[in-house]
Write an enzyme that holds these catalytic residues in place. Sequence first.
Site, PDB file in Angstrom:
ATOM      1  N   GLY A  37     -27.312  -1.704  12.778  1.00 35.82           N
ATOM      2  CA  GLY A  37     -26.344  -0.937  13.546  1.00 35.82           C
ATOM      3  C   GLY A  37     -26.359  -1.230  15.033  1.00 35.82           C
ATOM      4  O   GLY A  37     -25.469  -0.784  15.749  1.00 35.82           O
ATOM      5  N   CYS A 246      -0.719   3.876  -7.797  1.00 36.50           N
ATOM      6  CA  CYS A 246      -0.122   2.585  -7.453  1.00 36.50           C
ATOM      7  C   CYS A 246       1.089   2.340  -8.348  1.00 36.50           C
ATOM      8  O   CYS A 246       1.013   2.486  -9.571  1.00 36.50           O
ATOM      9  CB  CYS A 246      -1.149   1.479  -7.623  1.00 36.50           C
ATOM     10  SG  CYS A 246      -0.444  -0.172  -7.459  1.00 36.50           S
ATOM     11  N   CYS A 249       0.069  -1.061 -10.596  1.00 40.57           N
ATOM     12  CA  CYS A 249      -1.004  -1.085 -11.602  1.00 40.57           C
ATOM     13  C   CYS A 249      -1.385   0.323 -12.067  1.00 40.57           C
ATOM     14  O   CYS A 249      -2.165   0.458 -13.003  1.00 40.57           O
ATOM     15  CB  CYS A 249      -2.236  -1.815 -11.067  1.00 40.57           C
ATOM     16  SG  CYS A 249      -3.229  -0.851  -9.909  1.00 40.57           S
ATOM     17  N   CYS A 271      -1.395  -0.577  -4.320  1.00 37.35           N
ATOM     18  CA  CYS A 271      -2.781  -0.828  -3.909  1.00 37.35           C
ATOM     19  C   CYS A 271      -2.796  -1.695  -2.658  1.00 37.35           C
ATOM     20  O   CYS A 271      -2.052  -2.661  -2.561  1.00 37.35           O
ATOM     21  CB  CYS A 271      -3.542  -1.580  -4.992  1.00 37.35           C
ATOM     22  SG  CYS A 271      -3.864  -0.650  -6.473  1.00 37.35           S
ATOM     23  N   CYS A 277      -5.455  -4.982  -7.701  1.00 37.80           N
ATOM     24  CA  CYS A 277      -4.188  -4.600  -8.322  1.00 37.80           C
ATOM     25  C   CYS A 277      -3.756  -5.653  -9.349  1.00 37.80           C
ATOM     26  O   CYS A 277      -3.382  -5.321 -10.478  1.00 37.80           O
ATOM     27  CB  CYS A 277      -3.126  -4.443  -7.234  1.00 37.80           C
ATOM     28  SG  CYS A 277      -1.642  -3.605  -7.782  1.00 37.80           S
TER      29      CYS A 277
END
Lengths: 296, 189
Positions: A37, A246, A249, A271, A277
């Site tokens: 980090g 979606c 899909c 998506c 997808c």
Amino acid sequence: MSHDSGFGSGGYNFAYLDENTKRMIRRALLKAVAIPGHQVPFGAREMPLPYGWGTGGIQVTAAILGPRDVLKVIDQGADDTTNAVSIRRFFSRVAGVRGTTRTAEATIIQTRHRIPETPLTEAQTIVYQVPMPEPLFRLEPRLAETRRMHALADYGLMHVKLYEDIARHGHVSTAYNYPVMVGGRYLMSPSPIPAFDNPKMHRMPALQLFGAGREKKIYAVPPYTEVRSLDFEDHPFRPHRADGCCALCGSATSYLDEVVTDDRGGRMFVCSDTDYCEERQEAAAAAPASETEDAA
Amino acid sequence: MMQPGFHDPVLDAQSGFRAVLEAMSRPGRVQALPPGLTPPAPLQPATAAVLLTLADAETPVFSDAGTAAAEWLRFHAGCPLVASPAAATFLCVTGTPPALEEIDLGTDEAPQDGATLVLQVAALREGGALRLSGPGIEREHRLHVEGLPEGFLAARAALAPLYPRGMDVILCAGTRIAALPRTTHVMEG
């Protein structure tokens, strides 16, 4: 394409960067992994594309890439946008590496602003393109001051910002680039991924590397490292997702993009992750009459 | 004549780096470096490969491995060699490491300046008496290290409260490496 000497591609060194630059980036990457980090400064080079198009991510990818890697590049989840296509083509030209759009096939995934829906594995590395690595920059513009705040782990300012959001709007109004604490020590910008993707960073089996070219910073999250989105006990972190499925899909769990389809207010959700997808659509086509009713 | 360096400086450095990155990302997992390097004694192939991969004119190196090894490093890596551990970015140690207080541990604002100790040991393998935990480790990794200098783990553990300042260790034996970044907690037995 073969790279016996490492100098295989039209006069460019393997993966474009010279060896001194790669070594400098590699040293920065190792320290970034050792201090999860923490932003490590590095000498970002001018790349053959402008800042904002992923120069940081490209330099990180160039420093780790080998001839046997398989590279996937996504831009907002899509493999077929200009940025993704040109970066993939760049590395196929200067390093001869194989590109893919399949998340599961890739060993290195360079991404702008999304984490794939398919969970990543220990055999993969994800490289984020980062426009602004400093999570505190909107609150404290002086870098000398933010460095001191990171040194002291003094992140009260960010908590105050989130608190003011809640006081004003009733919730934290940050939908992307939602700040996280890494390993309980460093406040980190997850890059502008949607807050929806933040939980995927927590204890991810894959190594996560971040490159900011203009700001000349590299940082990292090692595998299985704690990544917590900042929140309050009475206002726990809630990733946002559009309420819908979606249109292509039918996924009810993936992150959705809203697409305007005409000028009469027509719209649909699809998506954001095109590979996810497409794989679902192919699977649905292979096994018909299951959940394909709402496929267009 | 001087012993040769990397056969392919570009790709050997790349595969060497990926092994080091993998080792640093998953502390205690043993990585194999590509064989083929024949450095002067007492340097072993892994120790030499790590230094050739990472050291160059920008990184002062402290070495206790003798004149032949120093000349080899100076020639192939082009790195300045320093007599004082405090001035080194990389410490190449084949015997007893210098007192860890003498090593540059970076500052709170720039902990990345903390040195990397490339420590050559007799043998390395996964499993064994050392129990490692911390970032990069799902639950616990076990590591067996032969020839670790006496008191080294205790001295290293004493640096932990200084985090994010600290020193990162790359253990090398034969053609194998394993890393102990400053975040790794090591328990014996």
